[in-house]
Motif scaffolding. Structure first.
Motif, PDB file in Angstrom:
ATOM      1  N   THR A  58      11.749  -7.596   3.107  1.00 26.31           N
ATOM      2  CA  THR A  58      13.202  -7.250   2.715  1.00 26.31           C
ATOM      3  C   THR A  58      12.982  -5.995   1.926  1.00 26.31           C
ATOM      4  OG1 THR A  58      13.188  -8.795   0.687  1.00 26.31           O
ATOM      5  CG2 THR A  58      14.241  -9.399   2.734  1.00 26.31           C
ATOM      6  N   GLN A  65       8.498  -6.135  10.180  1.00 25.07           N
ATOM      7  CA  GLN A  65       9.870  -5.531   9.993  1.00 25.07           C
ATOM      8  C   GLN A  65      10.845  -6.560   9.211  1.00 25.07           C
ATOM      9  OE1 GLN A  65      11.931  -5.838  13.888  1.00 25.07           O
ATOM     10  NE2 GLN A  65      12.468  -3.656  13.617  1.00 25.07           N
ATOM     11  N   ASN A  71      13.173  -1.972   0.390  1.00 25.35           N
ATOM     12  CA  ASN A  71      12.574  -0.831   0.758  1.00 25.35           C
ATOM     13  C   ASN A  71      11.204  -0.888   1.132  1.00 25.35           C
ATOM     14  OD1 ASN A  71      12.265   1.978   1.179  1.00 25.35           O
ATOM     15  ND2 ASN A  71      11.578   2.437  -0.885  1.00 25.35           N
ATOM     16  N   SER A  72      10.974  -1.612   2.316  1.00 29.18           N
ATOM     17  CA  SER A  72       9.585  -2.399   2.790  1.00 29.18           C
ATOM     18  C   SER A  72       8.759  -1.202   3.282  1.00 29.18           C
ATOM     19  CB  SER A  72       9.890  -3.070   4.152  1.00 29.18           C
ATOM     20  OG  SER A  72      10.463  -2.214   5.174  1.00 29.18           O
ATOM     21  N   THR A  73       7.463  -1.361   3.627  1.00 26.44           N
ATOM     22  CA  THR A  73       6.471  -0.500   4.027  1.00 26.44           C
ATOM     23  C   THR A  73       7.039   0.307   5.189  1.00 26.44           C
ATOM     24  OG1 THR A  73       4.656  -1.721   2.946  1.00 26.44           O
ATOM     25  CG2 THR A  73       4.116  -0.383   4.586  1.00 26.44           C
ATOM     26  N   LEU A  74       7.323  -0.377   6.210  1.00 24.24           N
ATOM     27  CA  LEU A  74       7.688   0.247   7.560  1.00 24.24           C
ATOM     28  C   LEU A  74       8.988   0.938   7.280  1.00 24.24           C
ATOM     29  CD1 LEU A  74       7.322   0.251  10.544  1.00 24.24           C
ATOM     30  CD2 LEU A  74       8.981  -1.673  10.730  1.00 24.24           C
ATOM     31  N   THR A  75       9.876   0.497   6.580  1.00 27.27           N
ATOM     32  CA  THR A  75      11.344   1.353   6.229  1.00 27.27           C
ATOM     33  C   THR A  75      10.711   2.653   5.613  1.00 27.27           C
ATOM     34  OG1 THR A  75      12.501  -0.635   5.928  1.00 27.27           O
ATOM     35  CG2 THR A  75      13.423   1.724   5.049  1.00 27.27           C
ATOM     36  N   ARG A  76       9.790   2.758   4.593  1.00 31.60           N
ATOM     37  CA  ARG A  76       9.504   3.880   3.928  1.00 31.60           C
ATOM     38  C   ARG A  76       8.679   4.650   5.030  1.00 31.60           C
ATOM     39  NH1 ARG A  76       7.969   0.252   0.061  1.00 31.60           N
ATOM     40  NH2 ARG A  76       5.715   0.660   0.360  1.00 31.60           N
ATOM     41  N   GLU A 104      10.977  10.699   9.672  1.00 25.40           N
ATOM     42  CA  GLU A 104      12.063  11.300   9.993  1.00 25.40           C
ATOM     43  C   GLU A 104      12.399  12.495   9.193  1.00 25.40           C
ATOM     44  OE1 GLU A 104      14.422   7.411  11.977  1.00 25.40           O
ATOM     45  OE2 GLU A 104      14.459   7.802   9.958  1.00 25.40           O
ATOM     46  N   LYS A 140       8.993   4.906   8.491  1.00 32.24           N
ATOM     47  CA  LYS A 140      10.036   5.603   9.262  1.00 32.24           C
ATOM     48  C   LYS A 140      10.664   6.722   8.736  1.00 32.24           C
ATOM     49  CE  LYS A 140      13.645   3.798  12.467  1.00 32.24           C
ATOM     50  NZ  LYS A 140      14.668   4.605  11.917  1.00 32.24           N
ATOM     51  N   LYS A 141      11.266   6.320   7.475  1.00 32.36           N
ATOM     52  CA  LYS A 141      12.012   7.648   6.825  1.00 32.36           C
ATOM     53  C   LYS A 141      11.137   8.751   6.617  1.00 32.36           C
ATOM     54  CE  LYS A 141      15.368   4.687   4.494  1.00 32.36           C
ATOM     55  NZ  LYS A 141      15.754   4.351   3.176  1.00 32.36           N
TER      56      LYS A 141
END
Length: 349
Positions: free
Chosen positions: A129, A126, A131-136, A142, A138-139
């Motif tokens: 910093t 998490q 556009n991280s693997t987790l952020t991508r 969604e 999650k998006k």
């Protein structure tokens, strides 16, 4: 109606066993590690297993396991080493190919859009910093209709006799979902589980010995010097309790004070410190038995990860420790499994 579980990066099967205990039905698992695959297949003989690199896996192969009215859960607890505190500080850490595994799992999720998705990893995933693997990931979910929740949980607050901080991500196509409330700790009104409760029942063995009747109750050998060191370590003690002649030179130079837990004994009446892939090595953490002159055995390590005593681990001694250290604690998965099943019942209309 039983919820079918598809376990990617299954390892030895901690997640599958926990979800099975909760009342779900594991039907498929995938992992690339041969020894972890052998362990999984020994303990889940009725689950279809694919010893495959997920980057080469064809999602269409899952079609034979899924009927139109099935409720499904895909779990993807990808290897966490690229996101540990130590590895995120390395200059080449952003190029570690294992970071792409969660993205590949996202492709499989998008192909089938299961009802639920569960991901567990180290908190460091998490903290990357940008556009991280987790952020991508999650998006991506969604954008195809999932509602998601992600947070750091303390495993000891869910009954695991171990202080193990983990990131948990849940996604649902059946409405908003949250994380389950803690079952143990001050807020839950129930004391944390302890090392004593989970390993005191195992019979005594010596360093380098294996019990002849209890599977995996085997302790690593110790050198003569390390045997002297563990004998000099009192209950709940650490290397700070040793006489000067037993201390390591690297621990005495320049006022060194780091890694105070290495060579330490576990405390009977507290949760253990977090188990790693070297959890049976005296020199890699507070992994000394509370009173016997050795590190904890494979069986004891597995018990602290809340695997049942009959769960059998295959492979070399080091591989067994790695499988256990990498596993999702069974009881943590079980609590989350019950939570997901309750959500399914409430949103089955």
């Amino acid at each position: 109606m039983r919820l079918k579980v598809f376990d990617f990066f299954s390892g030895c099967g901690g997640t599958s066993r926990g979800f099975q205990n909760a009342g779900m039905q594991p039907v498929f698992a995938l992992d690339f590690d041969a020894e972890a695959a052998s362990t999984f297949q020994r303990n889940f003989p009725n689950v279809s297993f694919s010893q495959t690199d997920i980057t080469k896996f064809d999602p269409a192969e899952l079609g034979k396991f899924i009927s139109e009215n099935d409720v499904t859960l895909f779990c993807g607890c990808a290897p966490c080493q690229p996101f540990t505190r130590q590895n995120t500080q390395k200059p080449d850490s952003k190029n570690d190919s294992r970071r792409s595994l969660l993205s590949k799992f996202g492709e499989v999720v998008e192909y089938y859009t299961p009802d639920y998705v569960f991901v567990e990893n180290v908190p460091g995933i998490q903290k990357v910093t940008g556009n991280s693997t987790l952020t991508r990931f999650k998006k991506r979910l969604e954008n195809i209709g999932y509602q998601t929740v992600v947070n750091i949980v303390e495993s000891q607050n869910y009954g695991v006799p171990q202080r193990r901080r983990r990131l948990v991500f849940l996604a649902s196509r059946r409405g908003s979902i949250d994380l389950p409330s803690p079952t143990h700790g001050p807020d839950a009104g129930k004391p944390h589980n302890t090392v004593r409760r989970w390993i005191e029942h195992f019979p005594a063995i010596k360093a380098g010995e294996e019990h002849d009747k209890i599977p995996n109750h085997r302790a690593a050998r110790l050198s003569e010097l390390n045997l002297r060191r563990v004998k000099a370590t009192p209950p709940e003690g650490t290397r700070a309790d040793w006489p000067d002649e037993l201390k390591l030179a690297c621990h005495t130079k320049n006022g060194y004070s780091g890694h105070t837990d290495v060579y330490g004994r576990m405390k009977w009446d507290e949760p253990a410190t977090g188990l790693t892939t070297r959890c049976i090595s005296l020199s890699n953490g507070r992994y000394g038995h509370p009173e016997q002159d050795r590190a904890i055995s494979v069986r004891e390590a597995a018990s602290l990860q809340t695997f049942p005593d009959e769960f059998e681990f295959l492979g070399s001694l080091n591989s067994q420790a790695r499988q256990i250290g990498n596993a999702v604690p069974v009881l943590l998965a079980e609590v989350f499994g019950r939570h997901i099943l309750e959500h399914m019942e409430k949103n089955s209309g």
